[in-house]
Motif scaffolding. Sequence first.
Motif, PDB file in Angstrom:
ATOM      1  N   UNK A  78       0.723  -1.008   0.062  1.00  0.00           N
ATOM      2  CA  UNK A  78       0.044  -0.049   0.140  1.00  0.00           C
ATOM      3  C   UNK A  78       0.851   1.149  -0.143  1.00  0.00           C
ATOM      4  N   UNK A  79       2.059   1.096   0.018  1.00  0.00           N
ATOM      5  CA  UNK A  79       2.909   2.469  -0.342  1.00  0.00           C
ATOM      6  C   UNK A  79       2.834   3.157  -1.579  1.00  0.00           C
ATOM      7  N   UNK A  80       3.259   4.148  -1.694  1.00  0.00           N
ATOM      8  CA  UNK A  80       3.215   5.300  -2.655  1.00  0.00           C
ATOM      9  C   UNK A  80       3.340   4.769  -4.023  1.00  0.00           C
ATOM     10  N   UNK A  81       4.201   3.999  -4.238  1.00  0.00           N
ATOM     11  CA  UNK A  81       4.773   3.773  -5.648  1.00  0.00           C
ATOM     12  C   UNK A  81       3.886   2.475  -6.085  1.00  0.00           C
ATOM     13  N   UNK A  82       3.390   1.606  -5.100  1.00  0.00           N
ATOM     14  CA  UNK A  82       2.110   0.804  -5.665  1.00  0.00           C
ATOM     15  C   UNK A  82       0.895   1.578  -5.561  1.00  0.00           C
ATOM     16  N   UNK A  83       0.718   2.432  -5.053  1.00  0.00           N
ATOM     17  CA  UNK A  83      -0.764   3.259  -5.203  1.00  0.00           C
ATOM     18  C   UNK A  83      -0.511   3.950  -6.413  1.00  0.00           C
ATOM     19  N   UNK A  84       0.592   4.516  -6.878  1.00  0.00           N
ATOM     20  CA  UNK A  84       0.435   5.243  -8.277  1.00  0.00           C
ATOM     21  C   UNK A  84       0.014   4.207  -9.396  1.00  0.00           C
ATOM     22  N   UNK A  85       0.328   2.827  -9.049  1.00  0.00           N
ATOM     23  CA  UNK A  85       0.139   1.808 -10.013  1.00  0.00           C
ATOM     24  C   UNK A  85      -0.948   1.091  -9.879  1.00  0.00           C
ATOM     25  N   UNK A 124       7.622  -2.495 -10.196  1.00  0.00           N
ATOM     26  CA  UNK A 124       6.581  -3.535 -10.884  1.00  0.00           C
ATOM     27  C   UNK A 124       5.306  -3.666  -9.793  1.00  0.00           C
ATOM     28  N   UNK A 125       4.921  -2.373  -9.528  1.00  0.00           N
ATOM     29  CA  UNK A 125       3.603  -2.687  -8.808  1.00  0.00           C
ATOM     30  C   UNK A 125       2.551  -2.705  -9.616  1.00  0.00           C
ATOM     31  N   UNK A 126       1.489  -2.839  -9.168  1.00  0.00           N
ATOM     32  CA  UNK A 126       0.966  -3.124  -7.745  1.00  0.00           C
ATOM     33  C   UNK A 126       1.756  -4.588  -7.446  1.00  0.00           C
ATOM     34  N   UNK A 127       2.111  -4.736  -6.155  1.00  0.00           N
ATOM     35  CA  UNK A 127       2.903  -5.856  -5.796  1.00  0.00           C
ATOM     36  C   UNK A 127       2.301  -6.311  -4.660  1.00  0.00           C
ATOM     37  N   UNK A 133       7.053 -15.432  -1.595  1.00  0.00           N
ATOM     38  CA  UNK A 133       7.119 -15.153  -3.090  1.00  0.00           C
ATOM     39  C   UNK A 133       6.551 -13.550  -3.121  1.00  0.00           C
ATOM     40  N   UNK A 134       7.145 -12.776  -3.981  1.00  0.00           N
ATOM     41  CA  UNK A 134       6.586 -11.513  -4.070  1.00  0.00           C
ATOM     42  C   UNK A 134       6.151 -11.519  -5.659  1.00  0.00           C
ATOM     43  N   UNK A 135       4.994 -11.103  -6.077  1.00  0.00           N
ATOM     44  CA  UNK A 135       4.535 -10.839  -7.262  1.00  0.00           C
ATOM     45  C   UNK A 135       4.425  -9.511  -7.641  1.00  0.00           C
ATOM     46  N   UNK A 136       4.536  -9.143  -8.802  1.00  0.00           N
ATOM     47  CA  UNK A 136       4.522  -7.693  -9.445  1.00  0.00           C
ATOM     48  C   UNK A 136       3.519  -7.514 -10.516  1.00  0.00           C
ATOM     49  N   UNK A 137       3.161  -6.569 -10.751  1.00  0.00           N
ATOM     50  CA  UNK A 137       2.106  -6.321 -11.750  1.00  0.00           C
ATOM     51  C   UNK A 137       0.840  -7.047 -11.873  1.00  0.00           C
ATOM     52  N   UNK A 138       0.526  -6.964 -10.481  1.00  0.00           N
ATOM     53  CA  UNK A 138      -0.674  -7.966 -10.210  1.00  0.00           C
ATOM     54  C   UNK A 138      -1.996  -6.967 -10.295  1.00  0.00           C
ATOM     55  N   UNK A 142      -5.261 -11.571 -12.141  1.00  0.00           N
ATOM     56  CA  UNK A 142      -3.976 -12.270 -11.697  1.00  0.00           C
ATOM     57  C   UNK A 142      -4.360 -12.776 -10.097  1.00  0.00           C
ATOM     58  N   UNK A 143      -4.870 -11.912  -9.193  1.00  0.00           N
ATOM     59  CA  UNK A 143      -5.151 -12.031  -7.868  1.00  0.00           C
ATOM     60  C   UNK A 143      -6.262 -13.018  -7.886  1.00  0.00           C
ATOM     61  N   UNK A 144      -7.455 -12.893  -8.748  1.00  0.00           N
ATOM     62  CA  UNK A 144      -8.192 -14.135  -8.558  1.00  0.00           C
ATOM     63  C   UNK A 144      -7.892 -15.357  -8.799  1.00  0.00           C
ATOM     64  N   UNK A 145      -6.984 -15.591  -9.676  1.00  0.00           N
ATOM     65  CA  UNK A 145      -6.166 -16.743 -10.061  1.00  0.00           C
ATOM     66  C   UNK A 145      -5.245 -17.094  -8.724  1.00  0.00           C
ATOM     67  N   UNK A 146      -4.460 -16.340  -8.208  1.00  0.00           N
ATOM     68  CA  UNK A 146      -3.753 -16.712  -7.189  1.00  0.00           C
ATOM     69  C   UNK A 146      -4.649 -17.067  -5.994  1.00  0.00           C
ATOM     70  N   UNK A 147      -5.846 -16.418  -5.607  1.00  0.00           N
ATOM     71  CA  UNK A 147      -6.693 -16.882  -4.606  1.00  0.00           C
ATOM     72  C   UNK A 147      -7.321 -18.257  -5.006  1.00  0.00           C
ATOM     73  N   UNK A 148      -7.585 -18.469  -6.173  1.00  0.00           N
ATOM     74  CA  UNK A 148      -8.052 -19.814  -6.448  1.00  0.00           C
ATOM     75  C   UNK A 148      -7.059 -20.965  -6.097  1.00  0.00           C
ATOM     76  N   UNK A 149      -6.061 -20.693  -6.571  1.00  0.00           N
ATOM     77  CA  UNK A 149      -4.796 -21.751  -6.397  1.00  0.00           C
ATOM     78  C   UNK A 149      -4.723 -21.803  -4.792  1.00  0.00           C
ATOM     79  N   UNK A 150      -4.665 -20.483  -3.962  1.00  0.00           N
ATOM     80  CA  UNK A 150      -4.426 -20.874  -2.630  1.00  0.00           C
ATOM     81  C   UNK A 150      -5.547 -21.425  -1.861  1.00  0.00           C
TER      82      UNK A 150
END
Length: 155
Positions: A78-85, A124-127, A133-138, A142-150
Amino acid sequence: MTRADILQRLIAARPARQDSLLPILHAIQDELGWVPPEATPAIARALNLSRAEVHGVVCFYHHFRTAPPGRHVLQLCCAEACQARGSAALAAHARAVLGIDFDETSADGAVSLAPVYCLGNCACGPSLRVGDTVLGRVDAARLDALLLTLREDLQ
């Protein structure tokens, strides 16, 4: 081994000095996944601190959890760089899909959602991070696919 035994072992592994507070809290959370309430008086006694001082440190740092987390902890930057993205929109999507807010766990116990303030992946935000595991450009898809996997991981 009981939780009290684990706490005592982790507290005793550090010198009985006030500067051991953060390392002890990190060790407890690393092993248990959270800092249970009974840790506060035990640490306070061992380090000659007040319960309020220990509690204040636990509550001050967002890293420490005071409730058991879900099987997976999804940390959204939730930092500024990711907020901007676009992290604010991604956070809103995550909260809606999971049906929870930050610092809560989904009803199925699969995912806890936590805000973090920089994962060091600013270009590479939002991250987000799950485990180590750190994921960028989410984005939402992509989040929905990740949540389904989890969630599938729980079955």
